[in-house]
Design a protein around this motif. Structure first.
Motif, PDB file in Angstrom:
ATOM      1  N   GLY A   1       0.268  -1.067   0.007  1.00 26.52           N
ATOM      2  CA  GLY A   1      -0.311   0.096   0.187  1.00 26.52           C
ATOM      3  C   GLY A   1       0.711   1.058  -0.156  1.00 26.52           C
ATOM      4  O   GLY A   1      -0.751   2.365   0.073  1.00 26.52           O
ATOM      5  N   HIS A   2       2.444   0.951   0.074  1.00 23.09           N
ATOM      6  CA  HIS A   2       2.743   1.953   0.057  1.00 23.09           C
ATOM      7  C   HIS A   2       4.160   2.184  -1.372  1.00 23.09           C
ATOM      8  O   HIS A   2       4.517   1.015  -2.100  1.00 23.09           O
ATOM      9  CB  HIS A   2       4.047   2.222   1.136  1.00 23.09           C
ATOM     10  N   PRO A   3       3.884   3.880  -1.796  1.00 26.42           N
ATOM     11  CA  PRO A   3       4.599   3.690  -2.861  1.00 26.42           C
ATOM     12  C   PRO A   3       6.398   3.417  -3.070  1.00 26.42           C
ATOM     13  O   PRO A   3       6.481   4.106  -1.483  1.00 26.42           O
ATOM     14  CB  PRO A   3       4.445   4.987  -4.196  1.00 26.42           C
ATOM     15  N   ALA A   4       6.792   2.838  -4.078  1.00 28.48           N
ATOM     16  CA  ALA A   4       8.287   2.862  -4.340  1.00 28.48           C
ATOM     17  C   ALA A   4       8.561   4.104  -3.937  1.00 28.48           C
ATOM     18  O   ALA A   4       8.083   4.925  -4.759  1.00 28.48           O
ATOM     19  CB  ALA A   4       8.742   1.826  -5.302  1.00 28.48           C
ATOM     20  N   THR A   5       9.785   4.538  -3.278  1.00 27.53           N
ATOM     21  CA  THR A   5      11.018   5.505  -3.763  1.00 27.53           C
ATOM     22  C   THR A   5      11.563   5.933  -5.506  1.00 27.53           C
ATOM     23  O   THR A   5      11.988   4.916  -6.176  1.00 27.53           O
ATOM     24  CB  THR A   5      12.117   5.686  -2.440  1.00 27.53           C
ATOM     25  N   VAL A   6      11.900   7.136  -5.343  1.00 26.75           N
ATOM     26  CA  VAL A   6      12.392   7.855  -6.406  1.00 26.75           C
ATOM     27  C   VAL A   6      13.756   8.354  -6.748  1.00 26.75           C
ATOM     28  O   VAL A   6      14.103   9.039  -5.549  1.00 26.75           O
ATOM     29  CB  VAL A   6      11.752   8.466  -7.580  1.00 26.75           C
ATOM     30  N   ASP A   7      14.917   7.748  -6.455  1.00 25.48           N
ATOM     31  CA  ASP A   7      16.238   7.631  -6.479  1.00 25.48           C
ATOM     32  C   ASP A   7      17.064   8.787  -7.660  1.00 25.48           C
ATOM     33  O   ASP A   7      16.615   8.748  -8.948  1.00 25.48           O
ATOM     34  CB  ASP A   7      17.512   6.585  -6.449  1.00 25.48           C
TER      35      ASP A   7
ATOM     36  N   ILE B   1      -1.337   5.730   5.203  1.00 31.92           N
ATOM     37  CA  ILE B   1      -1.152   6.774   5.173  1.00 31.92           C
ATOM     38  C   ILE B   1       0.879   6.621   5.101  1.00 31.92           C
ATOM     39  O   ILE B   1       1.348   5.203   4.228  1.00 31.92           O
ATOM     40  CB  ILE B   1      -0.358   6.156   7.419  1.00 31.92           C
ATOM     41  N   GLN B   2       1.232   7.870   4.584  1.00 37.15           N
ATOM     42  CA  GLN B   2       2.531   8.339   3.703  1.00 37.15           C
ATOM     43  C   GLN B   2       4.239   8.217   4.831  1.00 37.15           C
ATOM     44  O   GLN B   2       5.218   7.520   4.611  1.00 37.15           O
ATOM     45  CB  GLN B   2       2.730   9.143   2.859  1.00 37.15           C
ATOM     46  N   ASN B   3       3.557   9.546   5.594  1.00 35.76           N
ATOM     47  CA  ASN B   3       4.942   9.465   6.685  1.00 35.76           C
ATOM     48  C   ASN B   3       4.662  10.237   7.875  1.00 35.76           C
ATOM     49  O   ASN B   3       2.545  10.439   7.872  1.00 35.76           O
ATOM     50  CB  ASN B   3       5.670  10.512   5.983  1.00 35.76           C
ATOM     51  N   ILE B   4       4.892  10.298   9.210  1.00 33.08           N
ATOM     52  CA  ILE B   4       4.682  11.174  10.375  1.00 33.08           C
ATOM     53  C   ILE B   4       5.782  12.070  10.314  1.00 33.08           C
ATOM     54  O   ILE B   4       6.894  12.186  10.721  1.00 33.08           O
ATOM     55  CB  ILE B   4       5.257   9.992  11.455  1.00 33.08           C
ATOM     56  N   ALA B   5       5.149  13.368  10.257  1.00 31.09           N
ATOM     57  CA  ALA B   5       5.989  14.964   9.623  1.00 31.09           C
ATOM     58  C   ALA B   5       6.093  15.633  11.192  1.00 31.09           C
ATOM     59  O   ALA B   5       6.627  16.170  11.012  1.00 31.09           O
ATOM     60  CB  ALA B   5       5.090  15.599   8.818  1.00 31.09           C
ATOM     61  N   HIS B   6       5.647  15.118  11.984  1.00 31.61           N
ATOM     62  CA  HIS B   6       6.074  15.772  13.151  1.00 31.61           C
ATOM     63  C   HIS B   6       4.907  15.542  14.665  1.00 31.61           C
ATOM     64  O   HIS B   6       3.322  14.837  14.094  1.00 31.61           O
ATOM     65  CB  HIS B   6       5.374  17.517  13.138  1.00 31.61           C
ATOM     66  N   VAL B   7       5.532  15.482  15.427  1.00 32.38           N
ATOM     67  CA  VAL B   7       4.565  15.289  17.040  1.00 32.38           C
ATOM     68  C   VAL B   7       5.416  16.202  18.079  1.00 32.38           C
ATOM     69  O   VAL B   7       6.483  16.410  18.003  1.00 32.38           O
ATOM     70  CB  VAL B   7       5.137  13.343  16.397  1.00 32.38           C
TER      71      VAL B   7
ATOM     72  N   ARG C   1      -1.992  10.246   1.393  1.00 35.91           N
ATOM     73  CA  ARG C   1      -2.197  10.258  -0.034  1.00 35.91           C
ATOM     74  C   ARG C   1      -3.426  11.714  -0.601  1.00 35.91           C
ATOM     75  O   ARG C   1      -3.366  12.339  -1.074  1.00 35.91           O
ATOM     76  CB  ARG C   1      -2.462   8.978  -1.270  1.00 35.91           C
ATOM     77  N   GLY C   2      -4.232  11.990   0.309  1.00 43.85           N
ATOM     78  CA  GLY C   2      -4.988  13.021  -0.064  1.00 43.85           C
ATOM     79  C   GLY C   2      -5.470  14.089   1.134  1.00 43.85           C
ATOM     80  O   GLY C   2      -5.985  15.006   0.433  1.00 43.85           O
ATOM     81  N   GLY C   3      -3.853  14.277   0.963  1.00 45.59           N
ATOM     82  CA  GLY C   3      -3.097  15.766   2.001  1.00 45.59           C
ATOM     83  C   GLY C   3      -2.804  15.095   3.516  1.00 45.59           C
ATOM     84  O   GLY C   3      -1.647  14.667   3.294  1.00 45.59           O
ATOM     85  N   ILE C   4      -2.999  16.212   4.496  1.00 38.78           N
ATOM     86  CA  ILE C   4      -2.012  16.013   5.655  1.00 38.78           C
ATOM     87  C   ILE C   4      -3.198  15.477   7.046  1.00 38.78           C
ATOM     88  O   ILE C   4      -3.935  16.102   6.937  1.00 38.78           O
ATOM     89  CB  ILE C   4      -1.728  17.370   6.103  1.00 38.78           C
ATOM     90  N   VAL C   5      -3.079  15.233   7.588  1.00 39.92           N
ATOM     91  CA  VAL C   5      -4.115  14.867   8.605  1.00 39.92           C
ATOM     92  C   VAL C   5      -3.518  15.343  10.077  1.00 39.92           C
ATOM     93  O   VAL C   5      -1.993  14.487  10.679  1.00 39.92           O
ATOM     94  CB  VAL C   5      -4.449  13.773   9.320  1.00 39.92           C
TER      95      VAL C   5
END
Length: 470
Positions: A45-51, A436-442, A452-456
């Motif tokens: 469910g997670h895309p691969a990164t691009v180098d 879910i793609q990343n945890i940006a901050h806590v 993928r649909g924005g920011i929560v």
């Protein structure tokens, strides 16, 4: 074996910089096809990164040296007259001169160049959950990149990238959601015949916001002449930032504090760390002809940076960089056969997961949560096992203000721990906003999650009582 492990991790990783490569590729003339963003390809469910370095094995030298003699016009530079917008509601723009053949313009009127940030209650009305209102033509998924976030009084300043008015744009936002500065990124037309395009495009860097400074940048992905430019600026000079730091290295992504820039790459297994105070940059990790460990990322904290090192025997350890010595050395090692699966710090406390080894299914085994008062050497550690931890894949996590948040991909759940007493909460994001793609901050108040649909944004106070450490 070490490099196979690193490749498997990278294939499953979804760090904040993914959408920069994917989205810029998807709208660039003659650019390679981006990786899937719909969860296909066995990435759970997670895309691969691009180098960005896959396009070329060249590399060192400055961006201007790489562009010399290429026969392609460069950025007009900051002294060029402003460019009037095609849309009368848009800002006028001035060239920055950051990087040859990668036109980066800065907006004269940021409030016209970018939408304001607005938040609404999440679909499903989960307590304490708000999501970014995307009320512009956002193009393809993902709608944004992972934001950078810093507490600012009662709110947050944010660095963000997205498509807007059909262009790739980035901005730095004030705590009230209005843009303080805005940039746009354009690919200059190749002059070579269409039968042999340069396959060049310009990848913006998400502005990385700090308490005093912001890191900016751009990368030119090119078969013949890749290049990059990174800059650092105070908030009062964002619109006039024009002098790149002496680092030209393609990067998988970057992590910063006000005084440190850590670039992942070029290539799998290396990191570049730039110390703004001394003006020194140094590369670490597995390179041709050395036997160093491989590093996928280092995350700065105070006068140090922390990250995982993968060794020849496929085990992983926690390593630390020091501003005082400009060296990188081992800090955390689990008792065999367990490994260090993640390490983070809020500057006061070290937190890490010890786990059973990483497996072919892309997951570590059972884990336990450990902490220590912050220490920069093995001898100064005071490790304490706190409670059972989650089962994770490539670590997607963040630490701040006495809290640690980590994504358990098998459960599709984010776990939150208060470091003082190991109290625990968990939550997931609304399915209507996609994976879910990343945890940006806590911090002690909120967890920011890129989807993928924005920011929560999830308020910790909305997660209920949670459960204490056993």
């Amino acid at each position: 074996m070490q490099h196979d492990l690193l490749a498997r991790r990278a294939a499953r990783a979804v760090p904040f910089f993914f959408s920069l490569s994917a989205l810029s590729a998807s709208c660039s003339r003659g650019a390679p096809e981006p990786p899937s963003v719909d969860g296909t390809g066995g990435t759970g469910g997670h895309p691969a990164t691009v180098d960005a370095t896959q396009a070329s094995t060249h590399g060192s030298g400055t961006a201007s040296e790489a562009a010399a003699g290429a026969g392609v016009p460069g950025d007009a530079g900051p002294d060029a007259p402003p460019e009037a917008p095609q849309d009368p509601g848009d800002s006028t723009w001035r060239a920055t001169g950051w990087l040859e053949r990668c036109q980066v313009d800065v907006a004269d009127e940021p409030s016209k160049a970018l939408p304001s940030l607005r938040w609404e209650q999440c679909p499903g009305s989960a307590p304490g959950c708000t999501s970014l209102v995307v009320d512009w033509d956002a193009g393809k998924y993902p709608w944004t990149a992972s934001p950078t976030v810093v507490r600012w009084g009662d709110g947050y300043r944010v660095g963000l990238y997205f498509e807007y008015r059909g262009e790739r744009r980035t901005g730095v936002y004030d705590a009230d959601g209005t843009p303080l500065a805005a940039w746009r990124y354009k690919d200059l037309e190749p002059t070579v015949p269409e039968t042999n395009p340069r396959q060049e495009y310009c990848i913006p860097t998400v502005p990385s916001v700090g308490h005093e400074r912001v890191w900016l940048g751009a990368q030119r992905v090119s078969v013949e002449a890749p290049g990059s430019a990174y800059l650092v600026s105070g908030y009062d000079a964002l619109a006039t930032a024009s002098q790149p730091i002496p680092v030209d290295a393609p990067s998988h992504g970057l992590y910063t504090t006000d005084d440190t820039l850590a670039l992942s790459g070029p290539g799998s297994g290396t990191v570049n760390i730039y110390d703004r105070i001394s003006g020194q940059a140094k590369r670490f990790g597995r390179q041709s002809g050395n036997d160093a460990p491989s590093f996928y990322e280092m995350v700065p904290v105070g006068d140090h940076a922390l990250g995982l090192a993968t060794l020849e025997d496929a085990t992983s350890e926690g390593w630390i960089w020091s501003r005082q010595t400009h060296t990188i050395e081992p800090l955390l090692r689990a008792e065999s056969p367990r490994v260090i699966a993640d390490v983070k710090s809020d500057g006061q406390t070290l937190v890490w997961l010890e786990a059973e080894p990483y497996s072919d299914d892309g997951l570590y085994g059972a884990s336990s949560l450990w902490t220590s008062p912050f220490a920069a050497t093995k001898a100064a550690l005071a490790p304490e096992e706190r409670r059972p931890g989650p089962i994770i894949g490539y670590p997607i996590s963040a630490a701040g203000e006495g809290f640690y948040a980590v994504y358990a991909i098998g459960e599709d759940v984010i776990h939150v721990y208060r470091l003082s007493d190991a109290h625990h909460w968990s939550f997931t994001t609304p399915p209507e906003l996609f994976a879910i793609q990343n945890i940006a901050h806590v911090d002690s108040r909120e967890v920011w999650v890129w989807v993928r649909g924005g920011i929560v944004r999830q308020a910790i106070s909305g997660l209920g009582a949670g459960d204490p450490a056993p």
